[in-house]
Write a protein that holds these residues in place. Structure first.
Motif, short mmCIF file in Angstrom:
data_model
loop_
_atom_site.label_atom_id
_atom_site.label_comp_id
_atom_site.label_asym_id
_atom_site.label_seq_id
_atom_site.Cartn_x
_atom_site.Cartn_y
_atom_site.Cartn_z
N GLU A 225 0.86 -1.19 0.00
CA GLU A 225 0.00 0.00 0.00
C GLU A 225 0.89 1.23 0.00
N ALA A 226 0.41 2.34 -0.54
CA ALA A 226 1.25 3.52 -0.69
C ALA A 226 1.68 4.10 0.66
N TYR A 227 0.84 4.01 1.65
CA TYR A 227 1.17 4.65 2.92
C TYR A 227 1.76 3.64 3.90
N LEU A 228 2.70 4.12 4.71
CA LEU A 228 3.39 3.25 5.65
C LEU A 228 2.42 2.57 6.60
N ASN A 229 1.43 3.32 7.04
CA ASN A 229 0.42 2.79 7.95
C ASN A 229 -0.21 1.50 7.40
#
Ligand SMILES: Nc1ncnc2c1ncn2[C@@H]1O[C@H](COP(=O)(O)OP(=O)(O)OP(=O)(O)O)[C@@H](O)[C@H]1O
Length: 253
Positions: A225-229
């Protein structure tokens, strides 16, 4: 500076908290250390600064194995904030940093102290005569981080340095740490992944007492996924705990 961890393992009694942690990192790396509560992040940091001894494995600095007690010359090269730090709260911020400067035998630290405090404490002029005991949690945190940077450490270990900082102060702190990044090898932990995403070049993700990922931030985010979260959730698959019956809490009166 090059730091190598070779199969570093730490147990407390029968419980192994870290198992076979191995990595090599060098000046310019900012390593975001991530993991759930109790994953072993603070334990790792305490091993790196010689507050805890490993059960097995080795820590090497520039190719030299550090024994049970690190030489003072090595400790001088380190700056660490673990568990919120401990300030001498009867002192003012400047007096406290002068005290830290004497420990590191910095000849004239006044300029460094004032510029660091002036940068981190926007309200510095109004609080410069106040004792640390009257400071808010976030203000104390800023002084604690300043005390780690004063002697320009080559190895910087920061356990939750942004805890208690408001959104503006956190930005300022990240800016400061970002501008220092090239000078040191930094290890930083935070449960705020937006902060880690801004500052870290590398990630060390610990789960189930083992390293789940070690490498660059860029490689970690690729293909996830693009975001680290989201990427972290994807890697660690949060364990689904048995549903608890909380109707006593949520039922309307
Ligand atoms: N001195 C100790 N004696 C026994 N167990 C300990 C000791 N220090 C830490 N532990 C245990 O080791 C595990 C890892 O703790 P640690 O504080 O390193 O986790 P952490 O990843 O920093 O957690 P958090 O995100 O909550 O700060 C926990 O289960 C903790 O209870």
């Amino acid at each position: 500076m090059e730091l190598e961890l070779r199969q570093l393992t730490k147990s407390f009694g029968p419980k192994t908290v870290l198992r076979d942690v191995s990595l090599t990192a060098e000046t310019g790396y900012c390593v975001g250390v991530l993991g759930r509560n109790g994953a072993g992040k603070s334990t790792l940091f305490n091993l790196l600064i010689n507050v805890l001894l490993p059960t097995s494995g080795q820590i090497l600095l520039d190719g030299e194995t550090l024994g049970a007690t690190f030489p003072v010359a090595v400790k001088r090269r380190m700056g660490a904030l673990i568990n919120q730090g401990h300030l001498v709260e009867q002192l003012t911020a400047e007096e406290y940093l002068q005290f830290v400067a004497r420990i590191y035998e910095l000849p004239d630290a006044s300029h460094r102290i004032n510029s660091l405090l002036g940068h981190l404490l926007e309200e510095y002029d109004t609080v410069r005569r106040k004792r640390l005991s009257s400071f808010s949690t976030g203000m104390k945190q800023k002084v604690a981080v300043a005390s780690c940077l004063l002697h320009r450490p080559e190895l910087l270990i920061l356990d939750e340095p942004l805890n208690g900082l408001d959104v503006f102060s956190a930005e300022r702190m990240l800016e400061l740490l970002g501008s220092y990044r090239a000078q040191a090898l930094t290890f930083i932990s935070s449960h705020n992944l937006a902060h880690i995403e801004k500052i870290a070049t590398h990630l060390l993700i610990i789960d189930g007492s083992e390293v789940k990922y070690w490498g660059t931030m860029q490689e970690f985010l690729q293909g996830r996924e693009a975001y680290l979260n989201d990427a972290l959730l994807q890697l660690l698959h949060p364990a689904s705990t048995a549903a608890q019956n909380l109707t006593w809490l949520t039922t309307e009166r």
